[in-house]
Design an enzyme around this catalytic site. Structure first.
Site, PDB file in Angstrom:
ATOM      1  N   HIS A  69       0.860  -1.181   0.000  1.00 40.74           N
ATOM      2  CA  HIS A  69       0.000   0.000   0.000  1.00 40.74           C
ATOM      3  C   HIS A  69       0.895   1.229   0.000  1.00 40.74           C
ATOM      4  O   HIS A  69       2.025   1.206   0.489  1.00 40.74           O
ATOM      5  CB  HIS A  69      -0.873  -0.043   1.265  1.00 40.74           C
ATOM      6  CG  HIS A  69      -1.965   0.966   1.319  1.00 40.74           C
ATOM      7  ND1 HIS A  69      -1.739   2.284   1.677  1.00 40.74           N
ATOM      8  CD2 HIS A  69      -3.303   0.862   1.105  1.00 40.74           C
ATOM      9  CE1 HIS A  69      -2.893   2.939   1.672  1.00 40.74           C
ATOM     10  NE2 HIS A  69      -3.856   2.107   1.325  1.00 40.74           N
TER      11      HIS A  69
ATOM     12  N   ASP B  56       2.974  -4.797   8.159  1.00 44.63           N
ATOM     13  CA  ASP B  56       1.750  -4.039   7.934  1.00 44.63           C
ATOM     14  C   ASP B  56       0.593  -5.027   8.060  1.00 44.63           C
ATOM     15  O   ASP B  56       0.337  -5.825   7.169  1.00 44.63           O
ATOM     16  CB  ASP B  56       1.784  -3.399   6.545  1.00 44.63           C
ATOM     17  CG  ASP B  56       0.482  -2.688   6.184  1.00 44.63           C
ATOM     18  OD1 ASP B  56      -0.507  -2.820   6.931  1.00 44.63           O
ATOM     19  OD2 ASP B  56       0.453  -2.009   5.144  1.00 44.63           O
TER      20      ASP B  56
ATOM     21  N   GLN C 203      -4.604  -5.548   6.793  1.00 51.45           N
ATOM     22  CA  GLN C 203      -5.563  -6.468   6.177  1.00 51.45           C
ATOM     23  C   GLN C 203      -5.584  -7.841   6.820  1.00 51.45           C
ATOM     24  O   GLN C 203      -6.471  -8.647   6.525  1.00 51.45           O
ATOM     25  CB  GLN C 203      -5.251  -6.619   4.683  1.00 51.45           C
ATOM     26  CG  GLN C 203      -5.436  -5.357   3.879  1.00 51.45           C
ATOM     27  CD  GLN C 203      -6.874  -4.887   3.834  1.00 51.45           C
ATOM     28  OE1 GLN C 203      -7.819  -5.686   3.902  1.00 51.45           O
ATOM     29  NE2 GLN C 203      -7.068  -3.584   3.740  1.00 51.45           N
TER      30      GLN C 203
ATOM     31  N   LYS D  30     -10.751  -1.468  10.339  1.00 45.08           N
ATOM     32  CA  LYS D  30     -10.830  -2.689   9.537  1.00 45.08           C
ATOM     33  C   LYS D  30     -11.116  -3.903  10.415  1.00 45.08           C
ATOM     34  O   LYS D  30     -11.137  -5.042   9.936  1.00 45.08           O
ATOM     35  CB  LYS D  30      -9.535  -2.885   8.754  1.00 45.08           C
ATOM     36  CG  LYS D  30      -9.249  -1.763   7.753  1.00 45.08           C
ATOM     37  CD  LYS D  30      -7.971  -1.996   6.994  1.00 45.08           C
ATOM     38  CE  LYS D  30      -7.540  -0.780   6.189  1.00 45.08           C
ATOM     39  NZ  LYS D  30      -8.436  -0.465   5.079  1.00 45.08           N
TER      40      LYS D  30
ATOM     41  N   CYS E 227      -4.720   2.246  -3.808  1.00 43.34           N
ATOM     42  CA  CYS E 227      -3.480   2.788  -3.197  1.00 43.34           C
ATOM     43  C   CYS E 227      -2.316   1.829  -3.364  1.00 43.34           C
ATOM     44  O   CYS E 227      -1.450   1.713  -2.491  1.00 43.34           O
ATOM     45  CB  CYS E 227      -3.699   3.121  -1.727  1.00 43.34           C
ATOM     46  SG  CYS E 227      -4.821   4.511  -1.446  1.00 43.34           S
TER      47      CYS E 227
END
Length: 418
Positions: A135, A212, A215, A238, A376
């Site tokens: 991202h 990261d 997700q 999220k 993104c």
């Protein structure tokens, strides 16, 4: 409406999805005259009633600034805020609450690490490794750091199926590598990366590793001690929680050695015009009044996830993804993008001879919410020679019937051009 513990229908083989859906008021509406089918969960999940109630409860009964007040409301607010920190610690199995820092979101957490650890420990000629599927929030901060500190940014390539080239990754690692920053699960493709193995390879070369987790945390069990990651970032919104709240986990020895991110209240121990001494972690990195109400409500979101269980959530989402892929692969002109063996519940695709935005608008007219564009991840789209994709991403409250509607709508859309 039943209690959270009653969500799971013990008489059935799976989840009582209808009971879960009843907890999400936003899902009970029509869009363009059609029942809403919300498939934009990779961008943000919807919020259960428990989270909405927690926000109201805080403002109606406990609203106060935290940590420094001597009065009752300040004490209550502080206890609720720190209760969420304890819940997050347990959620990711961090060794201590002091290693859990509240941020504005995943992007803020990455920028914090780049601005503190990066500027202190990454210098001229040093190397930072990221991947092609990152991202923008895990690309731009490292570009800025490398430009300022004269470091070198290296990129792990991605295969045609949307999987990282691990052999190339090993070859990129060197004694100059100071940090590897890689997404656990791709927001654009759904690919689950072999993070634990990648962390071990980085550590073998003496490099630190940032995950990261934006997700992955909603779908996968993530144990920072088992992974042995040095940093982990993720966002509440999220995870069925409020927007404007995120978490940075960092190993204690790193956080204690890193300089503060911002200056102001709470992050100090003593201030004089001659010198300021800084507070202990995590408060050293939490300058100013935080987003108290939304941090407090995030605890309700974590409780919602715990009540169902990550395993059951993942089983439901995997079934939804398999159903969607099986149906949509039959559509003339349907082109999947990202066919990795291990995926979270993201189906990214294009329709031949159609712009993704046009497909998204037509689906919206049918009451179906998807995300279109480059997500993104422009370098990743460039890798596949695409301007963008249509992305349908599924959550525990979605149903096979909704996916059937998506399929039927795509069949009609594709017939226009194919």
């Amino acid at each position: 409406m039943h209690d959270l513990e009653e969500i799971i229908d013990q008489t059935s083989k799976g989840l009582n999805v209808a009971e879960i859906r009843s907890k999400f008021p936003v899902l009970d509406q029509e869009v363009n005259g059609k029942p809403l089918a919300y498939f934009d969960n990779a961008a943000t999940t919807q919020k259960p009633q428990e989270v909405l109630d927690a926000l109201n409860e805080y403002y109606e009964n406990h609203n106060s600034n935290i940590h420094r007040g001597a009065h009752t409301l300040a004490g209550r607010a502080t206890d609720l805020f720190e209760k969420t920190r304890s819940s997050v610690r347990a959620f990711i199995n961090a060794p201590s609450v002091e290693e859990v820092i509240f941020t504005k979101g995943t992007t803020d957490g990455i920028n914090l690490v780049a601005s503190t650890f990066g500027k202190t420990y990454i210098g001229a000629g040093d190397e930072v490794i990221i991947s092609t599927m990152e991202h923008h929030s895990n690309i731009v901060p490292w570009q800025m750091l490398c430009e300022t500190n004269k470091a070198v940014l290296k990129i792990i390539p991605v295969s045609d199926t949307g999987e990282l080239d691990l052999q190339a990754y090993e070859e990129l690692l060197s004694e100059r590598t100071k940090l590897v920053a890689v997404v656990h699960a791709s927001n654009a493709l759904g690919t689950i990366n072999p993070i634990k193995k990648m962390i071990q390879l980085a550590h073998d070369r003496g490099a630190r590793f940032l995950v990261d987790g934006a997700q992955s945390l909603a779908h996968l069990d993530v144990d920072v001690q088992d992974l042995d990651c040095d940093f982990l970032t993720f966002s509440a919104h999220k995870l069925y929680g409020p927007t404007g709240v995120g978490v940075l986990y960092g190993k204690r020895e790193l956080l204690e050695a890193m300089p503060p991110y911002q200056g102001g209240g709470e992050m100090i121990r003593e201030v004089t015009f001659a010198k300021t001494t800084y507070n202990d972690i995590p408060y050293k990195f939490e300058a100013g009044t935080p987003n108290i109400a939304d941090v407090v409500a995030f605890d309700a979101a974590l409780a919602f996830i715990r009540s169902i269980g990550k395993k059951r959530i993942q089983e439901q989402e995997n079934q939804l993804l398999a159903h969607a892929v099986e149906l949509c692969s039959q559509i003339n002109g349907f082109i999947p993008v990202g066919t990795a063996r291990e995926k979270v519940s993201v189906m990214s695709f294009t329709i031949r001879n159609m712009h993704p935005f046009d497909v998204g608008m037509m689906l919206d007219a049918a009451g179906i919410a998807v995300r279109t564009g480059h997500h993104c991840t422009q370098p990743l789209m460039d890798r596949f020679g695409l301007e963008g994709t249509v992305r349908a991403s599924f959550a525990v409250y979605n149903t096979n019937e909704e996916i059937d509607r998506l399929y039927e709508s795509l069949v009609r859309i594709a017939k226009r051009k194919n």
